[in-house]
Structure formats: C-alpha cells, structure tokens
Design a protein around this motif. Structure first.
Motif, short mmCIF file in Angstrom:
data_model
loop_
_atom_site.label_atom_id
_atom_site.label_comp_id
_atom_site.label_asym_id
_atom_site.label_seq_id
_atom_site.Cartn_x
_atom_site.Cartn_y
_atom_site.Cartn_z
N ARG A 1 41.30 53.54 57.74
CA ARG A 1 40.60 52.79 56.71
C ARG A 1 39.13 53.22 56.62
NH1 ARG A 1 42.90 48.91 54.09
NH2 ARG A 1 40.87 48.02 53.55
N LEU A 2 38.54 53.56 57.75
CA LEU A 2 37.16 54.05 57.73
C LEU A 2 37.06 55.34 56.92
CD1 LEU A 2 34.21 53.91 58.75
CD2 LEU A 2 34.96 55.22 60.75
N LEU A 3 38.00 56.24 57.12
CA LEU A 3 38.00 57.51 56.39
C LEU A 3 38.20 57.27 54.89
CD1 LEU A 3 40.11 59.72 58.83
CD2 LEU A 3 37.64 59.82 58.45
N ILE A 4 39.10 56.35 54.55
CA ILE A 4 39.33 56.03 53.14
C ILE A 4 38.07 55.42 52.53
CG2 ILE A 4 40.63 54.57 51.54
CD1 ILE A 4 43.02 54.85 53.45
N GLY A 5 37.45 54.50 53.28
CA GLY A 5 36.24 53.86 52.79
C GLY A 5 35.13 54.87 52.54
N LYS A 6 34.96 55.81 53.45
CA LYS A 6 33.92 56.83 53.29
C LYS A 6 34.22 57.74 52.10
CE LYS A 6 32.06 57.18 58.00
NZ LYS A 6 30.65 57.04 57.58
N SER A 7 35.50 57.98 51.84
CA SER A 7 35.87 58.86 50.73
C SER A 7 35.58 58.22 49.38
CB SER A 7 37.36 59.22 50.81
OG SER A 7 38.18 58.11 50.48
N LYS A 8 35.43 56.89 49.36
CA LYS A 8 35.19 56.18 48.11
C LYS A 8 33.71 56.02 47.80
CE LYS A 8 39.53 53.57 48.23
NZ LYS A 8 40.06 54.16 46.98
N LEU A 9 32.85 56.45 48.72
CA LEU A 9 31.40 56.31 48.49
C LEU A 9 30.94 57.25 47.37
CD1 LEU A 9 30.16 56.09 52.18
CD2 LEU A 9 30.37 54.23 50.53
#
Length: 210
Positions: free
Chosen positions: A202-210
C-alpha cells in the motif's frame, strides 16, 4: 453499481491467539457485511453521473452528493466498507518488516520502537469509536485518528493527499469479546497480526499516486 464483498484470505481462527475466532467471525460476517449491504442499497440512490466511481473514489467525492442525508449515510456505511477492507487485508500472522519498509518508517519516526509508541499512544487517545491509521500524507508518513467510519481518503483536498497504509479498528466490536476493557492490550497485540507485506504494498501504491 454494486460493491462486491471482500473475501478473507484466512480462516476465522487463523489469527489466534491475538484475535479470537468468534470476534473475527462476527466482525466480518455481521458488521462488515452489514456495511456492504447498506452501501449497495444507498448506491442505488446516487445521481447517475456518480455511478462511474468505484467506492474508493466515491468516498473521496462525497461533496458532490447534494442530498445531505444520503451523504451522511454513505460516509458512515461506505466508509465502514473501505475501512474494514483495509483492516482485514492488513491482518496476517508471521509477516516481517522488510528493510525497505523499516528504512521508510525510521526516516520519519527515528526507530521502530518510537513509531510503535506513537501509534499506540494515538490509538489509546481515540475516544469512543474510530480508527488509528498510518497514512502517507502528501510525501510524508503520519499517524492520525478518524472518528466513527471516516476514512483518511475523505480528508483529501487540493493541497493535501492522504493514503492509508494500515489501520486498527477501535470500535469495541473489534476486541471486546477477548480483551473487554483492556483496550491497550488489544492495541499492543495488533503488531502480532499486522501484515507488513500488505502495508509495504500500500505504501508503494500510495507513493505512485503522488
């Protein structure tokens, strides 16, 4: 538009002894499924132009709903669906904190012990029903509480973006059968069932949405 219930990837007793079988059964079958059923009924009432959104996007755009009663009901019920799905997917015994995830956490909180202490203190401070979350707030990790079934996604605006990494359910139905009024013990036991692999994903997904 209809939301399909999440299927658990584990059995009701698989989180023993930290979360008991009876609690997981009731939590999933009674509480979570009620939120799903209520939400699907409410989705029939939303405007046609909002039916293009999935549930994750809808709860971030509740201000587009003009009917105030419907907005409140969706915030409570759709929020309950999303919160519980993040929670249930975030549970698993035996996962390990990766070096990468540890580095990210320690870059913000100095070390894992201090992070856990901050998270536990925040959770204990949650009065009544609600949730404590580790979130990606813009580009930074943060710990926050939300009341009732509000989700960090609901706080997104033009200047601030929240993406929940994991959360702990602090409604009494999530722990009272086993822990009664020992809320602190429940919170501390959470680390034994936290799915660090899901958190990192989820951290990786969240960072990809920045």
């Amino acid at each position: 538009m209809k939301h399909t219930s999440l299927k658990l990837s584990y059995g009701y007793r698989d989180l023993e002894p930290f979360l008991d079988e009876r609690t997981i059964f009731l939590h999933y079958e009674m509480h979570y499924r009620t939120y799903v059923n209520n939400t699907n009924q409410l989705l029939q009432e939303i405007d046609k132009n909002l039916k293009k959104y999935d549930l994750f996007n809808l709860i971030q755009n509740l201000n587009m709903i003009s009917n105030q009663d419907l907005k409140i009901l969706l915030r409570n019920n759709a929020g309950g669906v999303i919160n519980h799905e993040i929670f249930f997917k975030g549970l698993k015994i035996g996962t390990n904190l990766s070096q990468k995830m540890q580095y990210v956490i320690e870059s913000k909180f100095e070390n894992i012990k201090k992070f856990k202490e901050k998270f536990e203190k925040k959770a204990i401070s949650c009065f009544g029903s609600g949730w404590t979350w580790l979130v990606l707030k813009n580009e930074d990790l943060s710990v926050m509480n939300t009341p009732n079934q509000e989700n960090p996604f609901m706080y997104n605006d033009s200047s601030t973006s929240y993406y929940p990494i994991f959360g702990i359910d602090l409604w009494e139905h999530s722990y009272y059968l086993k822990y009664q009024n020992r809320k602190k013990e429940y919170i501390q036991s959470f680390w034994n069932v936290l799915n660090w692999e899901e958190a990192e994903n989820r951290l990786l997904i969240g960072k990809s949405k920045l």
